[in-house]
Write an enzyme that holds these catalytic residues in place. Structure first.
Site, PDB file in Angstrom:
ATOM      1  NE  ARG A 140      -3.703  -1.848   1.950  1.00 43.03           N
ATOM      2  CZ  ARG A 140      -3.994  -2.900   2.916  1.00 43.03           C
ATOM      3  NH1 ARG A 140      -2.982  -3.076   3.319  1.00 43.03           N
ATOM      4  NH2 ARG A 140      -4.724  -3.960   2.439  1.00 43.03           N
ATOM      5  CE  LYS A 162      -1.451  14.000 -13.460  1.00 48.77           C
ATOM      6  NZ  LYS A 162      -1.746  15.231 -14.750  1.00 48.77           N
ATOM      7  CD  GLU A 204       6.134  17.724 -22.285  1.00 51.38           C
ATOM      8  OE1 GLU A 204       5.528  18.564 -21.268  1.00 51.38           O
ATOM      9  OE2 GLU A 204       5.449  16.926 -22.822  1.00 51.38           O
ATOM     10  CE  LYS A 248       5.032  17.608 -13.428  1.00 50.46           C
ATOM     11  NZ  LYS A 248       4.779  16.620 -13.933  1.00 50.46           N
ATOM     12  CD  GLU A 258      -4.280  17.066 -14.757  1.00 52.43           C
ATOM     13  OE1 GLU A 258      -3.737  16.051 -14.308  1.00 52.43           O
ATOM     14  OE2 GLU A 258      -5.712  17.311 -15.912  1.00 52.43           O
ATOM     15  NE  ARG A 262      -0.521  17.727 -11.813  1.00 51.35           N
ATOM     16  CZ  ARG A 262       0.807  16.500 -11.233  1.00 51.35           C
ATOM     17  NH1 ARG A 262       0.790  16.469  -9.927  1.00 51.35           N
ATOM     18  NH2 ARG A 262       1.825  15.802 -11.689  1.00 51.35           N
ATOM     19  CG  ASN A 266      -3.138  18.045 -19.103  1.00 59.12           C
ATOM     20  OD1 ASN A 266      -1.749  17.429 -19.324  1.00 59.12           O
ATOM     21  ND2 ASN A 266      -3.611  17.971 -18.906  1.00 59.12           N
ATOM     22  CG  HIS A 269       0.285  17.234 -23.164  1.00 55.49           C
ATOM     23  ND1 HIS A 269       0.719  18.948 -23.305  1.00 55.49           N
ATOM     24  CD2 HIS A 269       0.708  16.577 -23.100  1.00 55.49           C
ATOM     25  CE1 HIS A 269       1.928  18.107 -23.185  1.00 55.49           C
ATOM     26  NE2 HIS A 269       2.239  16.839 -22.747  1.00 55.49           N
ATOM     27  CG  HIS A 273      -4.254  12.429 -26.682  1.00 54.99           C
ATOM     28  ND1 HIS A 273      -5.061  12.313 -26.291  1.00 54.99           N
ATOM     29  CD2 HIS A 273      -3.340  11.438 -26.663  1.00 54.99           C
ATOM     30  CE1 HIS A 273      -5.511  10.859 -26.445  1.00 54.99           C
ATOM     31  NE2 HIS A 273      -4.507   9.763 -25.945  1.00 54.99           N
ATOM     32  CG  HIS A 286       4.323  12.617 -25.148  1.00 52.05           C
ATOM     33  ND1 HIS A 286       2.821  12.317 -25.767  1.00 52.05           N
ATOM     34  CD2 HIS A 286       4.603  13.603 -23.879  1.00 52.05           C
ATOM     35  CE1 HIS A 286       2.325  13.765 -24.208  1.00 52.05           C
ATOM     36  NE2 HIS A 286       3.522  13.946 -23.867  1.00 52.05           N
TER      37      HIS A 286
HETATM   38  P1  NAD Z   1      11.588   7.145 -22.374  1.00 47.83           P
HETATM   39  O1  NAD Z   1      11.497   6.333 -20.438  1.00 47.83           O
HETATM   40  O2  NAD Z   1      10.693   5.908 -23.192  1.00 47.83           O
HETATM   41  O3  NAD Z   1      13.601   7.045 -22.281  1.00 47.83           O
HETATM   42  C1  NAD Z   1      13.629   7.047 -24.168  1.00 47.83           C
HETATM   43  C2  NAD Z   1      14.668   6.223 -24.178  1.00 47.83           C
HETATM   44  O4  NAD Z   1      15.681   6.933 -23.668  1.00 47.83           O
HETATM   45  C3  NAD Z   1      14.225   4.752 -23.434  1.00 47.83           C
HETATM   46  O5  NAD Z   1      14.455   3.868 -25.202  1.00 47.83           O
HETATM   47  C4  NAD Z   1      15.157   5.197 -22.701  1.00 47.83           C
HETATM   48  O6  NAD Z   1      15.623   3.309 -22.349  1.00 47.83           O
HETATM   49  C5  NAD Z   1      16.103   5.815 -23.220  1.00 47.83           C
HETATM   50  N1  NAD Z   1      16.808   6.447 -22.398  1.00 47.83           N
HETATM   51  C6  NAD Z   1      17.073   6.955 -21.433  1.00 47.83           C
HETATM   52  N2  NAD Z   1      17.302   7.626 -20.591  1.00 47.83           N
HETATM   53  C7  NAD Z   1      18.763   7.050 -21.739  1.00 47.83           C
HETATM   54  C8  NAD Z   1      20.517   7.761 -21.308  1.00 47.83           C
HETATM   55  N3  NAD Z   1      20.604   8.803 -20.373  1.00 47.83           N
HETATM   56  N4  NAD Z   1      20.939   7.171 -22.206  1.00 47.83           N
HETATM   57  C9  NAD Z   1      20.454   6.212 -23.225  1.00 47.83           C
HETATM   58  N5  NAD Z   1      19.697   6.371 -23.681  1.00 47.83           N
HETATM   59  C10 NAD Z   1      18.372   6.127 -22.558  1.00 47.83           C
HETATM   60  O7  NAD Z   1      10.809   7.955 -22.911  1.00 47.83           O
HETATM   61  P2  NAD Z   1      10.604   9.350 -22.018  1.00 47.83           P
HETATM   62  O8  NAD Z   1      10.414  10.419 -22.826  1.00 47.83           O
HETATM   63  O9  NAD Z   1      11.725   9.925 -20.893  1.00 47.83           O
HETATM   64  O10 NAD Z   1       9.122   9.446 -20.824  1.00 47.83           O
HETATM   65  C11 NAD Z   1       7.728   9.325 -21.826  1.00 47.83           C
HETATM   66  C12 NAD Z   1       6.931   8.086 -20.549  1.00 47.83           C
HETATM   67  O11 NAD Z   1       6.612   9.049 -20.163  1.00 47.83           O
HETATM   68  C13 NAD Z   1       5.947   8.162 -21.444  1.00 47.83           C
HETATM   69  O12 NAD Z   1       5.568   7.133 -20.554  1.00 47.83           O
HETATM   70  C14 NAD Z   1       4.920   9.261 -20.752  1.00 47.83           C
HETATM   71  O13 NAD Z   1       2.921   9.058 -20.372  1.00 47.83           O
HETATM   72  C15 NAD Z   1       5.616   9.598 -19.063  1.00 47.83           C
HETATM   73  N6  NAD Z   1       5.418  10.771 -18.551  1.00 47.83           N
HETATM   74  C16 NAD Z   1       5.064  10.920 -17.372  1.00 47.83           C
HETATM   75  C17 NAD Z   1       4.736  11.900 -16.687  1.00 47.83           C
HETATM   76  C18 NAD Z   1       4.037  11.693 -15.648  1.00 47.83           C
HETATM   77  O14 NAD Z   1       4.096  12.993 -15.075  1.00 47.83           O
HETATM   78  N7  NAD Z   1       4.730  10.588 -14.578  1.00 47.83           N
HETATM   79  C19 NAD Z   1       4.975  13.035 -17.732  1.00 47.83           C
HETATM   80  C20 NAD Z   1       4.504  12.913 -18.945  1.00 47.83           C
HETATM   81  C21 NAD Z   1       5.573  11.393 -19.400  1.00 47.83           C
HETATM   82  N1  GLY Z   2       2.848  16.128 -17.182  1.00 49.14           N
HETATM   83  C1  GLY Z   2       1.750  16.716 -16.942  1.00 49.14           C
HETATM   84  C2  GLY Z   2       1.486  16.337 -15.417  1.00 49.14           C
HETATM   85  O1  GLY Z   2       1.987  15.891 -14.876  1.00 49.14           O
HETATM   86  O2  GLY Z   2       0.523  16.630 -14.513  1.00 49.14           O
END
Ligand code: NAD
Ligand code: GLY
Length: 385
Positions: A140, A162, A204, A248, A258, A262, A266, A269, A273, A286
């Site tokens: 939990r 998130k 971003e 942020k 949100e 918050r 977006n 987005h 999207h 993305h």
């Molecule tokens: P990702 O985590 O897939 O990383 C992109 C690529 O880079 C992957 O192939 C990864 O293995 C590689 N990589 C990462 N760090 C590296 C490094 N230092 N050197 C070499 N390769 C590296 O993509 P991302 O853009 O970081 O994240 C996208 C994800 O984040 C999505 O799933 C999205 O939904 C999520 N997201 C979440 C939030 C949130 O608030 N939680 C906000 C925005 C996005």
């Molecule tokens: N990436 C949008 C949020 O964190 O709310």
């Protein structure tokens, strides 16, 4: 020949200095600690957050990140007295599923992680979202430390709590809010990040400039090319990381769950999207789709008289300087309409939109006609532009 002892000691013992951006959430507050070399301080930084030596730590990562950084992270943890184990998952958005989270839970079970144990997410947003969700749900809720290694995760995903995974019906449909205990950002880890991923993260960063931080926007405008890590340079990169994290953190502190504010995160987005969905999530990263979404939102905002053509052009020029796309691919109007209608943000033919009023300020509007949004996006497609 080695350095004489006093200087050698000074060189070795001078720790990297980290900047702190606080995320102010009362008892759930935590710092974002930023600085080159931060990864080597992982263990110390966790001790400083009140965890005791001897605590079990599960480091969740993937091969792209484990190769260059896994040993350094685990060495730092061991040196600080933690008992660390590593779980290396496959890389990729298609891994962001409940099944992969089950693997993290299984590792937590095998290692007998307890309430006081810790998960460290070492990777991009995919690793961060999954490890965060596993931490939110194991017993939990146990603590998680986010160590983001993509620009997108450093400025966005790792901050704000998130967490979650995808469902076949849509992205991030399964999840929980679970704030980390610490976010540790080491910009040196970006050296191995593929350039296209860095560019996607810049979308971003520009978003923060448009929605909240005109100083950041102007700092980017005043720089030359923004297309690669070498173009940015360490000073601008440091400023990008600090100011983005600050933007942020302020939004999250004001509206953790949100309720309303918050949603400004977006920006770009909604139409981004649509582009991602209609291209099957394969053609664009993305951040690339968000860049197109921001261009379209800029057009929409001008057409609604919320900001002027000069501000719209400033945004477009800045996006262009990062090498991010400005145009959507050719799209069928009916498909865009259907996609927008399926979006949870549409009510009575009106779409909920974040729209800029000037560089550094946005409005949340509930009254944008679906057809106006459609028209703005279609104006970015090659056939119409
Ligand atoms: P990702 O985590 O897939 O990383 C992109 C690529 O880079 C992957 O192939 C990864 O293995 C590689 N990589 C990462 N760090 C590296 C490094 N230092 N050197 C070499 N390769 C590296 O993509 P991302 O853009 O970081 O994240 C996208 C994800 O984040 C999505 O799933 C999205 O939904 C999520 N997201 C979440 C939030 C949130 O608030 N939680 C906000 C925005 C996005
Ligand atoms: N990436 C949008 C949020 O964190 O709310």
């Amino acid at each position: 020949m080695g350095l004489p002892p006093p200087l050698a000691a000074a060189v070795i013992e001078t720790p990297p200095s980290l900047t702190t951006v606080p995320v102010d959430l009362g008892p759930k507050s935590y710092p974002v600690r930023i600085g080159p070399g931060a990864l080597g301080l992982l263990g110390e930084e966790i001790l400083a957050r009140g965890f005791r030596p001897g605590v079990r730590v599960l480091v969740v990562t993937n091969p792209d990140v484990d190769g260059p950084y896994g040993d350094r992270a685990c060495r730092s943890l061991e040196q600080a007295g933690f008992r660390s184990e590593r779980l290396v998952l496959e890389a990729g958005e298609d891994q962001k599923t409940p099944a992969t989270v089950s693997r993290i839970h299984q590792a937590a079970y095998d290692l007998q992680l307890e309430r006081g144990s810790l998960i460290v997410a070492l990777g991009g947003g995919v690793v961060g979202d999954m490890a965060g969700f596993a931490a939110a749900t194991w017993l939990r809720g146990i603590a998680v430390v986010q160590v983001p290694t993509t620009l997108l995760a450093m400025v966005d995903a790792a901050i704000g709590g998130k967490t979650g995974v995808n469902h076949p019906g849509g992205k991030n449909l399964i999840g929980a809010f679970h704030q980390p205990s610490l976010v540790l950002v080491d910009p040196c880890t970006l050296e191995t990040l593929p350039p296209r991923e860095l560019q996607a993260g810049m979308a971003e960063v520009i978003k923060y400039g448009v929605i909240a931080d005109p100083v950041l926007f102007e700092a980017l405008e005043g720089h030359g090319s923004l297309a690669g890590l070498g173009d940015l340079g360490p000073a601008l990169l440091d400023r990008i990381l600090r100011r983005s994290a600050t933007a942020k953190a302020r939004v999250v502190a004001a509206d953790e769950r949100e309720g309303s504010l918050r949603a400004i995160l977006n920006y770009g987005h909604t139409l981004g999207h649509v582009v991602e969905t209609l291209t099957g999530y394969r053609r664009y990263l993305h951040g690339e789709a968000v860049a197109i979404g921001m261009v379209a939102a800029g057009i929409l905002s001008r057409e609604l008289g919320l900001w002027n053509a000069a501000e719209e052009e400033r945004q477009r020029q800045l996006i262009a300087r990062t090498g991010l796309p400005l145009e959507a691919p050719p799209l069928e109007a009916e498909a865009v309409r259907e996609c927008l209608l399926r979006d949870k943000k549409v009510r009575d033919g009106r779409v909920r939109f974040v729209l800029p009023t000037r560089i550094g300020a946005v409005e949340l509007r509930d009254d944008v006609h679906l057809e106006a949004a459609l028209s703005a996006l279609m104006q970015t497609t090659p056939a119409r532009s």
